[in-house]
Each structure stands twice: as structure tokens, then as C-alpha cells.
Design a protein around this motif. Structure first.
Motif, PDB file in Angstrom:
ATOM      1  N   SER A 677      61.155  17.696  10.800  1.00 38.39           N
ATOM      2  CA  SER A 677      59.958  17.986  11.593  1.00 38.39           C
ATOM      3  C   SER A 677      58.712  17.453  10.889  1.00 38.39           C
ATOM      4  O   SER A 677      57.787  16.946  11.531  1.00 38.39           O
ATOM      5  N   LEU A 678      58.711  17.524   9.565  1.00 40.03           N
ATOM      6  CA  LEU A 678      57.582  16.996   8.796  1.00 40.03           C
ATOM      7  C   LEU A 678      57.519  15.472   8.893  1.00 40.03           C
ATOM      8  O   LEU A 678      56.446  14.892   9.116  1.00 40.03           O
ATOM      9  N   ARG A 679      58.667  14.825   8.737  1.00 42.25           N
ATOM     10  CA  ARG A 679      58.652  13.358   8.729  1.00 42.25           C
ATOM     11  C   ARG A 679      58.309  12.805  10.104  1.00 42.25           C
ATOM     12  O   ARG A 679      57.682  11.747  10.216  1.00 42.25           O
ATOM     13  N   LEU A 680      58.672  13.503  11.180  1.00 45.38           N
ATOM     14  CA  LEU A 680      58.338  13.016  12.515  1.00 45.38           C
ATOM     15  C   LEU A 680      56.861  13.214  12.829  1.00 45.38           C
ATOM     16  O   LEU A 680      56.256  12.381  13.500  1.00 45.38           O
ATOM     17  N   GLU A 681      56.259  14.280  12.348  1.00 50.78           N
ATOM     18  CA  GLU A 681      54.802  14.397  12.483  1.00 50.78           C
ATOM     19  C   GLU A 681      54.111  13.236  11.778  1.00 50.78           C
ATOM     20  O   GLU A 681      53.107  12.715  12.258  1.00 50.78           O
ATOM     21  N   ARG A 685      60.236   6.720   9.319  1.00 45.36           N
ATOM     22  CA  ARG A 685      61.423   6.224  10.006  1.00 45.36           C
ATOM     23  C   ARG A 685      62.706   6.639   9.286  1.00 45.36           C
ATOM     24  O   ARG A 685      62.696   6.943   8.092  1.00 45.36           O
ATOM     25  N   SER A 686      63.822   6.618  10.039  1.00 40.31           N
ATOM     26  CA  SER A 686      65.129   6.960   9.475  1.00 40.31           C
ATOM     27  C   SER A 686      66.173   6.016  10.045  1.00 40.31           C
ATOM     28  O   SER A 686      66.365   5.960  11.269  1.00 40.31           O
ATOM     29  N   LEU A 702      56.915  -1.350  10.991  1.00 35.68           N
ATOM     30  CA  LEU A 702      57.083  -1.460   9.547  1.00 35.68           C
ATOM     31  C   LEU A 702      56.660  -2.828   9.024  1.00 35.68           C
ATOM     32  O   LEU A 702      57.080  -3.256   7.955  1.00 35.68           O
ATOM     33  N   GLY A 703      55.821  -3.499   9.780  1.00 34.79           N
ATOM     34  CA  GLY A 703      55.363  -4.810   9.354  1.00 34.79           C
ATOM     35  C   GLY A 703      54.632  -4.787   8.027  1.00 34.79           C
ATOM     36  O   GLY A 703      54.586  -5.808   7.329  1.00 34.79           O
TER      37      GLY A 703
END
Length: 826
Positions: A677-681, A685-686, A702-703
Motif C-alpha cells: 500500500s505504501l509503494r503504490l501511493e 514499480r514491481s 522509468l525513463g
């Protein structure tokens, strides 16, 4: 045997429907020097007793594309080859007798519409009209896919074999392959048992393992991992039923674990029971003589299923049974089949472990594997089924046998969000497992690792209660999330894959693989992607330079096998570079949050100031009695460090952290639900969830990782062309964006369609509830032919469809939380 060739370009082992499909599609690609070897007779293992169901809707976009291809192939196969297949499109009808199942079916229906499938959501009385005799008094609703089909498995296999032969393939029955020849890490052919019992060699450029139930052992003898295990699979066939309609759709009642198919005026009732029977039951070898064999009847095992079938189709109570069938089928540890080139042996490909969906998967699996062999790379993102997702331990027989008890039934079990497997656990535990368990951890499983997904407070059992709404762990994970944003939390990230890449040419190898520049000062941490020549992302990693010729690569736990193989296969002849997997030897502890520096400073004499220890750098420091490599990185959007600790010191370091925290810093434990939830806020990326080998860094946002001026790297030419095209139109036509719902109540999980007005423009890749933002948040792939630009996004009117309801949403090219990344540099 006398006409057995001594060589072929491609040798396929196994003559079931999948092996014949691979042969068929290779010849369509122009590879006609194909030899398929079947130990007994075509279809004699599992194919012959399959139910022949051909569904089109799968859990993800690409798996659905493959199922759709299979349907299209079977539609025209008889006309092409002159061999009858028995294929017909009668449709399928899935029924729901609970609100959870109804939401699952409606979510699937929304996906189906996005994929271009014809789908109808029906009320119970409409389902009864479509399937006469169906008991609907307890149903909530049903979903009807009119174009789903059914086919005769043996006839369809024979048609594929005939089509392959017509284009030059040779198919020889009665030849048992005893082993795969491996030289210099490459498959070079097979050994077969000759008429006198002596081995006979057949040379090949490529070997394809389509050996079904025998696939695990055949691969193991070559040093490759193909995790699958057979289970007994049951169905019964009734006597003829007068007046039974011949055009009934296939009935699926997953809540009762059954499917029902009309077959020549009779009904076939099959099941996927929750507790299955692995076969062989005690780890014996499958007999080489197995050929069209049946396993013993077990009426006691099947009785609860038959009772459920009678409740759903009452006329069965007064209908006799003509056939009781029990035959083996192969299942994998995660219920997804195994496809692709093995990471251990070059030119050895696998298509096996089809989890009772081999008939509906054979066409799609055959065409993409043929493309993979012909072109040297998969034609689309196949990570769902890519054999490189598997870990070496997973070919352990006891593990497979114990997991198979569960996996057969999971086909029809509720596919709850965050559902965890229950069998064959624990397998891989970190050095901190017992301490985290004492702290209330509820563990999930990834690649065999036991990872804390959330922590239960005192008095609460750390057990999942599944639903499509807010599950029981929701408030506890919310508290963990807030602690990271406001104080400091401890994550056990030991499941990260960790590779040491060392040697005189290690820098050259990694620089050739990476979008970012690898020739950086010692101690620098670099975030980068590894690309394929088409510009697609093959890996998403951080690389720490430990010394002049030493680097540590860190990647997601699920990518451990894949990423190691990617590096090793790009070391050129003569280059001095060695890859060592040190995942098991190094525990990883994350300390994340605005108070993380204060906590770390209590643990070490090292200077942790921003000037002395900048963001994206790494140092060896003392913590407790250990020497620890600390990396100032984050995946949650806050100040933080990852501590890489030799496993034998991990408990001592953990204890020192807990002791140093006191009561004033607000240290909590946090799990992977909070991490996501933290990384999506923060828009992190995963790989495997949001990005794949179909996606370029430019499309994935991610350029910034691309060092355009560093010189050549794999995929650079493709990126340069894409960059020029993007500049011409103002942006890529396809883009990964952050997405947030306006309404704080609905939840996002994955594959929810995204609408712009009346046009479906994409889908959510992954979602969680953003506790800081106060609404569900995620990442979504969006398409727009004139470019997915900030200006186009600003026009608004975006909605996300969840179980048939469209909810207003906001899109952004930047993260919704801390878009300038100021907090991570604090």
C-alpha cells in the motif's frame, strides 16, 4: 524402431495434446525437421480422459489471449486437416450461490468484456431457462459465455498430429526417452531405449519436454527443475437421459466443486474437490507401462461431490450412473502451467503441468512456445507460466505431493484477494521467523518464503478471514502503514534475491545489461532495468558496487531464478565473471520512516547524516555485534535503510534494534500488505505485477533510469526508436500511470477495466488501499493512440469498473504521494 532418425532440429518428448500442438505450431513457423517421440501411444497419459472443456476467460489478459487463440484454432482445425475434432461452441454457465462468488464472477465478466469476449450476466431464473432442470433457489446469479466450447480430446490431438505431419513433422510411437543429453550446459539431444534395451542417441538442436506426469523426473535427470505432481481426478457419466437437450452449455458450480457437461445424451459430472488425492500416494515412480490406464474407484471420496451435484441438478437423483472414472492429471505448486526454456539447461524447453486445463491451453501454449523456439524469445509476457518463476527446491517430491492435496481444489475454490496456500508450509523461513511469529506475524508465502504480511495485535489471531471487501487485517495493516509515514517500522525483507557478481569483467557484463551506468563509485546503489533487445524489461533491480570488481544485485524474491539465469546467459565466452546466489546467506531488515535515522543512530557510531550517508549509497557499519551492509534506499517513499546482515547475526541485530527503539520512536513491525500500500501511493514499480518484458522503461515511467549517453546496452536501439516516436506524438501510446478512486469505499485488486467516457482504455495492474490518501490506489496500464500525456489525462472522466459498477477515478503520470521524492532524501 528401425526407422528412428539419428538427428532432428527439434525433438519433442511426449505425445499428448500439448506435445502435438507444439509440433503443429513449429511446422507452421517453418521448422519442419521436428521429431515427436511418444513412449506408448498418442494421448495415452492424461489427454485421452480429459473432459475436453474449452473456456476462454483466464485470470490475466495474456492468459485469456492464449485461451482465445485455442478456441479460434479448434474452430478451423477439422477443415484444415480433414480430421474430425468434435469441437462445438455451446457456451458455459457459471453459477454463484454466495455474494463473494457472485462478485468474483462479475469481476470476471468485466474482464471478459474488456478482452472482447461475449458475456452475459444472468439472474437465477434466466440461468434456469438456459439450463433446464437447474435448481436455482439458492443462486444469486450466473455468468454465461456463449462462445466457450468443448471438444473431443483424442480427436483434437490427432488433428494436430495430422497437421504437423502434413508439414513434415515425424511422429513415432512406442519409443521411450530415457534421458536428455546435456553438453556444456545445453541440451544436445535425447537417449531412447532401443529394441535390445541398449540406449540409442538422437541429436537435436532443441529438446522440448512435453512428458506430462513424467516431465519432472525426465527434467531432473538433466539437472532442470520442472515441479509437478499427479493427482487422481474423478468424474462420472450417467446413463442416457431421455429428452436431454444436446446443446446445453457446460455448467460450472464452483461453490459445489463440480462441472456438468452434456455428452451424447448423457451427463458427465466432474469435480475439483478441496482435498485431493496425490498419485502415486507415497512418492513411487509412475509406471513406464502406464497406457490408457484407470485408477481404482473411490466412491467414499466422491460421495460428497455427487450429493452436491444432485442438489444442483435434482434429476440426477433418479438417474443411474454408467461410468465411474478416475485418472491422473498433473498439477504445479501454484496451479499455473510450466512453459519456456529452463534456466538450468539451454535449448531445453518445457510445456507441462497443465493443472487440468491442458485441452483449453494446448493451442495457445503450443503457438507461443513455437514462437519462443523459433525467435529465441517469448512473443509476449508469459511470466504467469514462465518456468523461471520456479525455485530449485520445488522439485522436491514430498513438497509437491503435499501441495497437490490442495492445488487441484484451488481451481474451483474462491480466488480471494491475498489468498495464501495452506499446504506444504513452512518451507523457507528467514532467521527472524520465530521472533516475528512472537510479534504476531501472519505469514504469507512467496516462492516458498514465509513472509509476514501483517501483524495481529495482542488478543487477535494472526489468521486470514477472506472477502472481496475489507478483510480482517485491514485496520492492523493501516496502522502499520501510518507508522511508516509518521514514525518508523521494521520490515523483514530477507526474501529479496541477492546475487554477487564478481570478476575482472563483472563491470562490463552489468553495464551491458543495465539501462543505468554501472561504472559508479564504490558504495553507490544504482536502480536500473535489464532489457531485452526489443526494449522490454527483463528485470528490475538495484545494483550496489561493493568494490572494483564486486557488485551485489538485489531483486524481488520471485525473480531469484530468472535474474540469475539472465546474468549468466549474458556472460560472453572468455569473460571473467562469476554469479553467486547468496540469498540464503544474507538476511535483510528494512527500517523505514521519518524516525529511522534516529533509531539507526542509536545502533551505530557511523555518521548517518545526509552529507555523510546520502540517498542511494551503501556502507558497511557496525550494528550490535555485527558488521552490516546498510543501504540508504526505500520502496515505501520514506527515509529508510535496508540492512544486509549475515544470516547468523540476524537475530542479534534484530534484538539490538528492538532494544534501542525504546518507547519514544514509535517502532512497529510492518508486513508486506503495508509495504504494497505504501509503494503504490509512492508509485514504485514491481516486476511481475506492474511491469514485464512487454513493457519498455519509457512506457513504465522509468525513463529516468536510462543513461542515454553511456554507450551501448541491450535494448538501447529499441529505446532510441521509441523515444523518437514518443517525441513526435508527444508521448507513448501506452503508459503505466498512478490511479486513485474518488470514492473511499471500493477496493482495487487487479485487472479492473479503466474507462474514459464510453471507451475502455486499459486496466488496473495492481491496487491496494492507500491509507494516507484515504482511497484505493494503484497502477494502471492506459492506452491512447495520440499519446498518454498529462494534457490528455487532465481532461478527466476516467472510471474504474468493479464488479459491473463504474467508479470515478483520477489518473496521474506522477505518484499521488510525495511526487518530488523529497521525503526519501530527508
Amino acid at each position: 524402431m528401425s526407422d528412428l532418425p539419428t538427428q532432428a532440429q527439434v525433438v519433442i518428448v511426449g505425445g499428448g495434446i500439448v506435445g502435438c500442438s507444439v509440433a503443429y505450431h513449429l511446422t507452421r513457423r517453418g521448422i519442419t525437421d521436428v521429431l515427436l517421440l511418444e513412449r506408448r501411444q498418442l494421448t495415452c497419459g492424461t489427454t485421452w480422459h480429459a473432459a475436453g472443456l474449452v473456456g476462454q476467460l483466464r485470470a490475466t489478459r495474456n492468459m485469456t489471449r492464449l485461451a482465445q487463440y485455442t478456441t479460434d484454432l479448434y474452430t478451423g482445425l477439422e477443415a484444415e486437416t480433414g480430421q474430425a475434432t468434435g469441437f462445438s461452441q455451446r457456451g458455459s454457465l457459471a453459477v454463484a450461490w454466495g455474494q463473494g462468488r457472485w462478485e468474483e464472477l462479475r469481476r470476471g465478466a468485466a474482464m471478459a468484456r474488456r478482452f472482447g469476449l461475449e458475456v452475459n450476466e444472468l439472474a437465477p431464473d434466466e440461468a434456469a431457462a438456459l439450463w433446464p432442470g437447474l435448481a436455482v433457489n439458492d443462486l444469486v446469479g450466473a455468468v454465461h459465455l456463449p462462445r466457450d466450447g468443448q471438444t473431443n480430446p483424442v480427436d483434437t490431438t490427432m488433428a494436430l498430429a495430422k497437421g504437423a505431419r502434413q508439414r513434415g513433422a515425424r511422429i513415432i510411437e512406442g519409443v521411450q526417452v530415457s534421458s536428455i543429453r546435456v553438453e556444456g550446459g545445453r541440451a544436445t539431444g535425447v537417449e531412447v531405449i532401443g529394441p535390445d534395451g541398449a540406449p540409442v542417441s538422437i541429436a537435436a538442436e532443441t529438446v522440448v519436454n512435453c512428458a506430462g506426469m513424467w516431465g519432472r523426473d525426465l527434467a531432473a535427470r538433466a539437472g532442470a527443475t520442472v515441479p509437478l505432481h499427479a493427482a487422481e481426478h474423478f468424474y462420472v457419466v450417467t446413463e442416457a437421459i431421455p429428452g436431454l437437450p444436446r446443446d446445453l452449455p457446460v455448467l460450472r458450480d464452483p461453490g459445489n466443486c463440480i462441472y456438468v457437461k452434456e455428452d451424447a445424451g448423457k451427463l458427465m459430472i466432474g469435480c475439483f474437490e478441496p482435498v485431493a488425492k496425490p498419485w502415486p500416494a507415497r512418492g513411487e515412480d509412475i509406471p513406464d507401462t502406464f497406457c490408457f490406464d484407470e485408477l481404482p474407484e473411490d466412491w467414499e471420496h466422491l460421495e460428497p461431490i455427487l450429493d452436491a451435484a444432485i442438489r444442483r441438478v435434482p434429476q440426477l437423483e433418479h438417474t443411474g450412473l454408467q461410468v465411474f472414472f478416475n485418472g491422473p492429471e498433473s498439477f504445479t505448486p501454484d496451479d499455473r502451467y510450466l512453459l519456456g526454456e529452463t534456466p538450468e539447461v539451454r535449448n531445453l524447453f518445457v510445456a507441462a503441468g497443465f493443472n487440468s486445463i491442458g485441452i483449453q491451453s494446448a493451442g495457445g501454449a503450443g503457438v507461443v512456445l513455437a514462437d519462443w523456439i523459433a525467435d529465441g524469445h517469448p512473443p509476449m509476457d508469459l511470466w504467469d507460466v514462465d518456468i523461471r518463476r520456479m525455485m530449485p527446491f520445488q522439485r522436491n517430491r514430498r513438497y509437491l505431493r503435499d501441495r497437490t492435496v490442495e492445488t487441484l481444489g484451488l481451481l474451483y475454490a474462491m480466488h480471494w484477494p491475498h489468498r495464501q496456500p495452506e499446504t506444504a508450509r513452512p518451507v523457507r523461513t528467514s532467521a527472524l521467523h520465530e521472533r516475528l511469529e512472537a510479534a504476531g506475524a501472519c505469514f504469507g508465502e512467496l516462492a516458498g518464503w514465509e513472509r509476514p504480511n501483517w501483524f495481529a495485535p495482542n488478543g487477535v489471531a494472526p489468521v486470514y478471514e477472506y472477502s472481496y471487501g475489507r478483510q480482517n487485517w485491514f485496520p492492523y495493516s493501516a496502522a502499520e502503514h501510518r507508522a511508516v509515514r509518521e514514525a518508523v517500522s521494521l520490515f523483514d525483507q530477507s526474501s529479496f534475491a541477492k546475487l554477487l557478481v564478481q570478476g575482472r569483467d563483472a563491470l562490463a557484463v552489468l553495464d551491458r545489461l543495465s539501462t543505468a551506468r554501472m561504472d559508479v563509485p564504490v558504495g553507490r546503489v544504482v536502480y536500473t532495468q535489464w532489457l531485452n533487445p526489443r526494449g522490454g524489461i527483463e528485470a528490475d533491480v538495484t545494483v550496489t558496487r561493493l568494490g572494483r570488481d564486486r557488485f551485489m544485485v538485489v531483486s524481488p524474491g520471485a525473480c531469484q531464478t530468472r535474474d540469475r539465469a539472465w546474468v549468466e546467459r549474458h556472460i560472453r565466452d572468455g569473460e571473467a565473471c562469476v554469479v553467486t546466489d547468496v540469498t540464503s546467506g544474507i538476511a535483510t531488515i528494512g527500517l523505514m520512516g521519518p524516525n529511522s535515522r534516529d533509531l539507526m543512530q542509536r545502533l551505530t557510531d557511523a555518521d548517518l547524516s545526509d552529507a555523510a550517508f546520502p540517498f542511494m549509497t551503501s556502507q558497511e557499519i557496525e550494528v550490535g555485534y555485527a558488521l552490516v551492509r546498510a543501504a540508504r534506499v526505500t520502496y515505501v517513499g520514506e527515509l529508510g535503510w535496508e540492512l544486509y546482515v549475515p544470516t547468523e547475526f540476524a537475530r542479534g541485530v534484530y534484538d539490538a534494534i528492538i532494544a534501542a527503539a525504546g518507547d519514544d520512536l514509535g517502532l512497529t513491525h510492518a508486513g508486506y500488505h503495508a509495504l504494497h500500500s505504501l509503494r503504490l501511493e509512492g508509485g514504485y514499480r514491481s516486476f511481475g505485477h506492474d511491469i514485464s518484458d512487454e513493457d519498455t522503461p519509457l512506457e513504465a515511467g522509468l525513463g529516468f533510469t536510462v543513461a542515454w549517453d553511456k554507450g551501448d546496452f541491450i535494448g538501447r536501439d529499441a529505446l532510441l526508436k521509441a523515444r523518437e516516436a514518443n517525441r513526435a506524438r508527444g508521448g507513448p501510446t501506452r503508459r503505466l500511470v498512478s490511479i486513485r478512486l474518488d470514492d473511499p469505499e471500493p477496493l482495487l485488486h487487479h485487472e479492473e477495466p479503466v474507462w474514459h467516457g464510453d471507451t475502455c482504455v486499459g486496466a488496473v495492474a495492481v491496487g491496494m488501499y492507500g491509507h494516507t490518501l484515504g482511497a484505493a490506489v494503484g497502477l494502471a496500464w492506459i492506452e491512447h493512440p495520440e499519446g498518454v500525456t498529462a494534457e490528455w489525462i487532465s481532461r478527466g472522466d476516467f472510471r474504474v469498473e468493479i464488479a459491473g459498477v463504474r467508479h470515478p477515478a483520477r489518473l496521474s503520470l506522477k505518484p499521488f504521494y510525495d511526487p518530488t521524492r523529497a521525503r526519501v532524501r530527508g
